[in-house]
Design an enzyme around this catalytic site. Structure first.
Site, short mmCIF file in Angstrom:
data_model
loop_
_atom_site.label_atom_id
_atom_site.label_comp_id
_atom_site.label_asym_id
_atom_site.label_seq_id
_atom_site.Cartn_x
_atom_site.Cartn_y
_atom_site.Cartn_z
N ARG A 119 49.52 81.88 44.90
CA ARG A 119 48.42 81.67 44.59
C ARG A 119 47.39 83.12 45.05
NH1 ARG A 119 44.14 77.31 47.39
NH2 ARG A 119 45.54 77.30 48.31
N ASP A 171 47.49 78.01 40.43
CA ASP A 171 46.77 77.58 41.53
C ASP A 171 47.31 76.37 41.61
OD1 ASP A 171 45.45 76.26 43.32
OD2 ASP A 171 43.95 76.52 42.59
N LYS A 224 63.15 69.09 53.24
CA LYS A 224 62.10 67.75 53.82
C LYS A 224 61.54 68.55 54.21
CE LYS A 224 64.16 68.27 57.82
NZ LYS A 224 63.22 69.54 58.85
N HIS A 264 69.90 71.58 54.96
CA HIS A 264 70.61 72.70 55.13
C HIS A 264 71.54 72.72 55.86
CE1 HIS A 264 67.80 72.92 58.48
NE2 HIS A 264 68.86 74.08 58.88
N GLU A 274 67.64 73.22 70.79
CA GLU A 274 67.17 74.77 70.12
C GLU A 274 66.48 75.58 71.92
OE1 GLU A 274 65.41 75.18 65.97
OE2 GLU A 274 64.75 72.97 66.43
N ASP A 293 61.61 66.13 61.43
CA ASP A 293 61.96 66.88 61.78
C ASP A 293 63.74 67.06 61.42
OD1 ASP A 293 61.47 69.27 61.30
OD2 ASP A 293 61.84 70.47 62.54
N HIS A 343 69.01 65.64 59.54
CA HIS A 343 70.13 66.07 60.31
C HIS A 343 70.93 65.28 60.87
CE1 HIS A 343 67.60 69.43 58.63
NE2 HIS A 343 66.95 69.91 59.18
N LYS A 347 63.33 70.75 70.45
CA LYS A 347 62.95 72.42 70.82
C LYS A 347 62.85 72.66 72.32
CE LYS A 347 61.22 72.60 66.25
NZ LYS A 347 62.39 73.53 65.81
C1 BG6 Z 1 64.46 72.83 59.62
C2 BG6 Z 1 63.50 72.27 60.86
O1 BG6 Z 1 65.13 72.07 59.57
O2 BG6 Z 1 65.85 72.73 60.81
C3 BG6 Z 1 63.55 72.77 62.04
O3 BG6 Z 1 62.27 72.24 60.46
C4 BG6 Z 1 64.33 73.46 63.05
O4 BG6 Z 1 61.87 72.48 63.03
C5 BG6 Z 1 65.53 73.98 61.62
O5 BG6 Z 1 63.93 74.84 63.36
C6 BG6 Z 1 66.81 73.95 62.90
O6 BG6 Z 1 67.22 74.43 61.75
P1 BG6 Z 1 69.20 75.43 62.72
O7 BG6 Z 1 69.54 75.60 61.13
O8 BG6 Z 1 68.36 76.81 63.11
O9 BG6 Z 1 70.11 74.86 63.50
#
Ligand code: BG6
EC number: 1.1.1.49
Length: 487
Positions: A48, A91, A145, A175, A213, A232, A237, A337
């Protein structure tokens, strides 16, 4: 993988963080590799706040390039990549704007991929607007997601999207399923007969799955504060990893055989009794601390985060699976985190020998263990006991080590690259089916509800540590500890 299947890849959220860091770099890599994307394939970015194609390409040049040039940029490939990109200013709140998108893409050849790299609240309006201009045919839709906020909102989105797109047109992305080491887990389990007889309650004492992380919430404080680690990372995952670790051997690798088996695991998860949550779930939130010598601020002071936030940035869980293979075996899941290290790994602790003819050292911890390190530095280590050189029969833990980057010289394909190629080529196996997603939401929901209602704040932990002490205490109750606590 050569392809001649043409495509139009429409990227909603074209100037968003995900497009910048993951999606456009992944498309560039596929383009640069040659032969993976049809020459006629186009990328149509939608945003946008950008005036026109020229301005968008400047944005891509300034913001995406740093993510693709880690090993030196191939300038020729970069220039030809930019030539694939078109731009449409829309938009998203104004359905009439979608007529411009239709006009821009209706004569382009091949399958249409609509990638919704937007917040979930926009998924349904975008689908309606696409249908209103007749763009829901010859199309696939990719949903990022977290899909929804809980079971109800996720069902509402899936119902509404399902009225416009058939299930086989819907690609729900997680992913982690595209990561090479996760694929390798399938190869290890189902390509070797060696582990299968041991992969069960009779021989496995406990399993740990950690995704730790060092990063904090970065520029996503606002999003994260409304989401938290359970939504999250765990709902998607971690539960996906768990289902791959625990699933029965599938009949084939086709999309439904694998997803059917994962679903059986998710449906067999022992429901969480709200009265027991304190014993099987730990939630934490980071305070200020030091990571690799750098001071980092507390979560509650991050941009976009409410100062009195009770959002969790750390979760540890004890999970059980109610089936013959796994009854009674605790699976410990953990993510957070601002932890001490960036690591994702699966630890399978086998039972010690039932009787030690070799003395007490044969019962020591640290052996009879398989560690699958998913990232960084993908490795598989099998820890065994061996005799220490010298007099007497003293045993020590040693390991057989398979480091993938030493064995295979080819560079690994990034998760997003693999998954985007799968969408373009119509391969659904690595995407989450609706019933899997529902089962995962259903299982986490009692924890979400309990934490929402709780007046107790999350347990604090200093940034740069391994989370609240309660996470270690939970394992101690089972006479075990997290892997790093042994070293
Ligand atoms: C994402 C989360 O799906 O995965 C993030 O939203 C996270 O918060 C990330 O940092 C971690 O992915 P990876 O591939 O870096 O382990």
């Amino acid at each position: 993988m050569q392809t001649d299947s043409s495509f139009t890849f429409v990227l909603f959220g074209g100037t968003g963080d995900l497009s910048m860091r993951k999606i456009l770099p992944a498309l560039f890599e596929a383009h640069r590799a040659g032969g993976m994307l049809a020459d006629s394939g186009k990328i149509v970015a939608v945003a946008r706040h950008v005036a026109d194609r020229g301005e968008y390409l400047q944005w891509v040049d300034a913001h995406v390039k740093p993510y693709v040039s880690k090993n030196g940029l191939d300038e020729v490939a970069w220039t030809s990549f930019l030539a694939r990109i078109e731009f449409v200013k829309i938009d998203l709140g104004n359905p009439d704007d979608f007529a411009q998108l239709r006009d821009a893409i209706q004569d382009l050849p091949g399958i249409r991929v609509f990638y919704l790299a937007t917040g979930p609240s926009l998924f349904v309006p975008i689908c309606h607007a696409l249908a209103a201009v007749g763009l829901n045919h010859n199309a696939r839709i990719v949903l990022e997601k977290p899909l929804g906020y809980d079971l109800k909102s996720s069902n509402a989105i899936n119902d509404a999207v399902g009225e416009i797109f058939a299930e086989e047109q819907i690609y729900r992305i997680d992913h982690y399923l595209g990561k090479e080491p996760v694929q390798n887990l399938l190869a290890l389990r189902f390509g070797n007969a060696l582990f299968e007889p041991l992969w069960r309650r009779e021989w496995v004492e406990s399993i740990q799955i950690t995704i730790a992380e060092e990063l904090g919430v970065e520029a996503r404080g606002d999003f994260y504060d409304n989401t938290g680690a359970l939504r999250d990372m765990v709902q998607n995952h971690l539960l996906q990893l768990l289902s791959i670790v625990a699933m029965e051997p599938p009949h084939s690798m086709d999309s439904d055989s694998v997803r059917d088996e994962k679903l059986r695991v998710l449906r067999a998860l022992k429901p969480i009794d709200p009265r027991e949550i304190g014993k099987v779930a730990v939630r934490g939130q980071y305070h200020s601390g030091v990571i690799r010598g750098n001071a980092v601020p507390a979560y509650a002071t991050e941009h976009g985060v409410k100062p009195d936030s009770s959002t969790e940035t750390f979760v540890a869980l004890k999970v059980e699976i109610e089936n013959w293979r796994w009854a009674g075996v605790p699976f410990f899941l953990r993510t957070g985190k601002r932890l001490a290290d960036r690591v994702a790994e699966i630890v399978v602790n086998f039972r010690p020998v039932p009787h030690s003819a070799l003395g007490a050292s044969a019962l020591r911890a640290g052996a009879n263990r398989l560690v699958l390190r998913l990232q960084p530095n993908e490795t598989i280590r099998l820890y065994c006991l061996a005799k220490q050189p010298g007099e007497g029969m003293n045993l020590a833990s040693v390991h057989l080590n398979l480091a993938f980057d030493q064995f295979f010289r080819e560079a690994q394909m990034e998760a997003y690259q693999r998954l985007l190629l799968d969408v373009i080529n119509g391969r659904l196996a690595l995407f989450v089916r609706r019933d899997e997603q529902e089962a995962a939401w259903r299982w986490v929901e009692p924890i979400l509800n309990e934490w929402k209602a709780s007046t107790k704040p999350p347990k604090p932990y200093a940034a740069g540590t391994w989370g609240p002490a309660a996470a270690s205490a939970m394992l101690a109750q089972h006479d075990t500890c997290w892997l790093e606590e042994e070293n």
